[in-house]
Write an enzyme that holds these catalytic residues in place. Sequence first.
Site, mmCIF file in Angstrom:
data_model
loop_
_atom_site.group_PDB
_atom_site.id
_atom_site.type_symbol
_atom_site.label_atom_id
_atom_site.label_comp_id
_atom_site.label_asym_id
_atom_site.label_seq_id
_atom_site.Cartn_x
_atom_site.Cartn_y
_atom_site.Cartn_z
ATOM 1 N N ASN A 55 0.843 -1.199 0.000
ATOM 2 C CA ASN A 55 0.000 0.000 0.000
ATOM 3 C C ASN A 55 0.879 1.250 0.000
ATOM 4 O O ASN A 55 1.940 1.280 0.632
ATOM 5 C CB ASN A 55 -1.006 -0.004 1.162
ATOM 6 C CG ASN A 55 -0.381 -0.134 2.527
ATOM 7 O OD1 ASN A 55 0.662 -0.740 2.693
ATOM 8 N ND2 ASN A 55 -1.034 0.434 3.520
ATOM 9 N N ILE A 56 0.444 2.253 -0.743
ATOM 10 C CA ILE A 56 1.192 3.505 -0.885
ATOM 11 C C ILE A 56 0.220 4.639 -0.597
ATOM 12 O O ILE A 56 -0.711 4.884 -1.375
ATOM 13 C CB ILE A 56 1.771 3.649 -2.316
ATOM 14 C CG1 ILE A 56 2.649 2.436 -2.665
ATOM 15 C CG2 ILE A 56 2.568 4.956 -2.433
ATOM 16 C CD1 ILE A 56 3.037 2.356 -4.138
ATOM 17 N N GLU A 57 0.414 5.279 0.546
ATOM 18 C CA GLU A 57 -0.531 6.322 0.966
ATOM 19 C C GLU A 57 -0.066 7.700 0.498
ATOM 20 O O GLU A 57 1.070 7.884 0.042
ATOM 21 C CB GLU A 57 -0.709 6.266 2.485
ATOM 22 C CG GLU A 57 -1.292 4.915 2.906
ATOM 23 C CD GLU A 57 -1.557 4.796 4.388
ATOM 24 O OE1 GLU A 57 -1.048 5.613 5.180
ATOM 25 O OE2 GLU A 57 -2.302 3.861 4.760
ATOM 26 N N ASN A 58 -0.976 8.652 0.611
ATOM 27 C CA ASN A 58 -0.705 10.019 0.155
ATOM 28 C C ASN A 58 -1.384 10.993 1.105
ATOM 29 O O ASN A 58 -2.452 10.667 1.659
ATOM 30 C CB ASN A 58 -1.267 10.186 -1.273
ATOM 31 C CG ASN A 58 -0.776 11.451 -1.926
ATOM 32 O OD1 ASN A 58 -1.312 12.536 -1.682
ATOM 33 N ND2 ASN A 58 0.229 11.334 -2.747
ATOM 34 N N CYS A 66 -4.036 0.664 -2.618
ATOM 35 C CA CYS A 66 -3.890 -0.555 -1.810
ATOM 36 C C CYS A 66 -2.814 -1.466 -2.401
ATOM 37 O O CYS A 66 -2.486 -1.391 -3.600
ATOM 38 C CB CYS A 66 -5.201 -1.328 -1.785
ATOM 39 S SG CYS A 66 -6.548 -0.492 -0.939
ATOM 40 N N GLU A 68 -2.954 -4.597 -3.167
ATOM 41 C CA GLU A 68 -3.435 -5.482 -4.236
ATOM 42 C C GLU A 68 -3.379 -4.774 -5.587
ATOM 43 O O GLU A 68 -2.936 -5.326 -6.598
ATOM 44 C CB GLU A 68 -4.887 -5.910 -3.977
ATOM 45 C CG GLU A 68 -5.108 -6.711 -2.710
ATOM 46 C CD GLU A 68 -5.384 -5.848 -1.473
ATOM 47 O OE1 GLU A 68 -4.807 -4.743 -1.353
ATOM 48 O OE2 GLU A 68 -6.173 -6.300 -0.623
ATOM 49 N N CYS A 101 -10.386 -4.602 0.023
ATOM 50 C CA CYS A 101 -11.497 -3.631 0.027
ATOM 51 C C CYS A 101 -12.350 -3.810 -1.229
ATOM 52 O O CYS A 101 -11.984 -4.547 -2.155
ATOM 53 C CB CYS A 101 -10.945 -2.208 0.109
ATOM 54 S SG CYS A 101 -10.272 -1.604 -1.459
ATOM 55 N N CYS A 104 -10.635 -3.055 -4.593
ATOM 56 C CA CYS A 104 -9.681 -4.104 -4.976
ATOM 57 C C CYS A 104 -10.416 -5.363 -5.437
ATOM 58 O O CYS A 104 -9.968 -6.056 -6.352
ATOM 59 C CB CYS A 104 -8.732 -4.426 -3.829
ATOM 60 S SG CYS A 104 -7.520 -3.118 -3.563
HETATM 61 N N1 THU Z 1 -5.226 -1.541 2.508
HETATM 62 C C1 THU Z 1 -4.641 -2.332 1.550
HETATM 63 O O1 THU Z 1 -3.573 -1.999 1.017
HETATM 64 N N2 THU Z 1 -5.258 -3.476 1.219
HETATM 65 C C2 THU Z 1 -6.350 -3.993 1.836
HETATM 66 O O2 THU Z 1 -6.772 -5.085 1.508
HETATM 67 C C3 THU Z 1 -7.002 -3.218 2.887
HETATM 68 C C4 THU Z 1 -6.486 -1.857 3.120
HETATM 69 C C5 THU Z 1 -4.531 -0.320 2.919
HETATM 70 C C6 THU Z 1 -5.125 0.981 2.484
HETATM 71 C C7 THU Z 1 -4.528 1.923 3.494
HETATM 72 O O3 THU Z 1 -3.234 2.303 3.073
HETATM 73 C C8 THU Z 1 -4.382 1.088 4.756
HETATM 74 O O4 THU Z 1 -4.466 -0.268 4.324
HETATM 75 C C9 THU Z 1 -5.428 1.356 5.819
HETATM 76 O O5 THU Z 1 -6.693 1.274 5.293
#
Ligand code: THU
Length: 146
Positions: A55-58, A66, A68, A101, A104
């Site tokens: 996962n790469i947030e901003n 996410c 996936e 989610c 995804c």
């Molecule tokens: N996240 C994923 O990368 N995959 C999932 O299946 C569930 C949620 C990430 C999104 C966000 O960066 C963090 O988890 C918290 O929601």
Amino acid sequence: MTAEKFIEFDSLDNEAQELIRESIEAMKMSYSPYSNFKVGAALKCDDGTITRGCNIENSSFPASICAERTAISKAISDGRVKFKAIAVAAKMINNLITSPCGVCRQTLAEFGDMPVYLTDPTMTKVVETSVKDLLPLAFHLTKAGP
Ligand code: THU
């Protein structure tokens, strides 16, 4: 396959075990300074290769992606569009396993049905499910996937 059946890691075949280990490795690359929730994914492509994603947030939250979808984007941009399985790893919170989610699930459904392995880094609990189980009656315009 039921959506929430825990199985023993040791009962899985070598291919699934390797994919799960790769998803745990992928977690380490997570860029998640906002949630501090690391997620890793490993996508088995039909040529036998494994593509990792995290996962790469901003700071603009909706711009986050996410694990996936990172893995799927990486694989497709490397010319791989057929997938055999995906593993997703994240630490359990309140004894809950992390499951893809909705966005995804729809993204995965584009590429057909495949096994989905969900686990936490201790690998003590693994859920084996499938894209179809996670998103029954998915929206499709084309017949995609294998
Ligand atoms: N996240 C994923 O990368 N995959 C999932 O299946 C569930 C949620 C990430 C999104 C966000 O960066 C963090 O988890 C918290 O929601």
